[in-house]
Design a protein around this motif. Structure first.
Motif: not given
Length: 146
Positions: A17, A21, A68-69, A76
């Motif tokens: 994650l 990001e 967005a993730v 992603l």
């Protein structure tokens, strides 16, 4: 230090994650704005190499806050649809989009991606990969696995 297999797997899973990001932050920041460029074949010989034989068919600007993730799927996802006028394809017979390059907000190489028709599994999916100058290219999905 040598890591046990389970320890290595746990570290890689924990990093997924934050890596996604960080990639999204590169796209959202910068002075020139991120963009997605669709090319005809062939893909350059080395990753990130300047395409010398492939033709740029369309350049699609990516707005700030472009995606967005998804923490559950470790993906992603760019906000779609994305559209731009096609400038480099043959107006009569069309030119097939074979791959895509994404440039980050500073204009630097971010990734080269697969391209397909919607539902056919490419990282970047189009209404149709056959593009005609004067028409619009429409990206229906852009998903990158972390």
């Amino acid at each position: 230090m040598d890591l046990g297999t389970q320890h290595q797997v746990a570290r890689e899973a924990a990093a997924r994650l934050p890596v996604l990001e960080a990639g999204l932050a590169l796209l959202a920041g910068g002075a020139v704005g991120a963009r997605l460029v669709l090319y005809s074949a062939p893909l350059p010989g080395a990753p990130g190499e300047t395409p010398s034989e492939a033709t740029a068919l369309v350049e699609i600007p990516l707005a700030t806050g472009i995606g967005a993730v998804d923490p559950e799927t470790h993906q992603l996802r760019l906000d779609t649809p994305l559209e731009a006028p096609i400038t480099g394809a043959d107006p009569a017979t069309g030119t097939a989009a074979a791959w895509a390059r994404i440039l980050d907000g500073n204009g630097d190489w971010w990734a080269d991606c697969t391209v397909s028709a919607t539902g056919d599994g490419g990282e970047v999916q189009l209404d149709s990969p056959m593009l005609y100058r004067g028409a619009y290219a429409r990206v229906t999905a852009a998903v990158f696995q972390g």
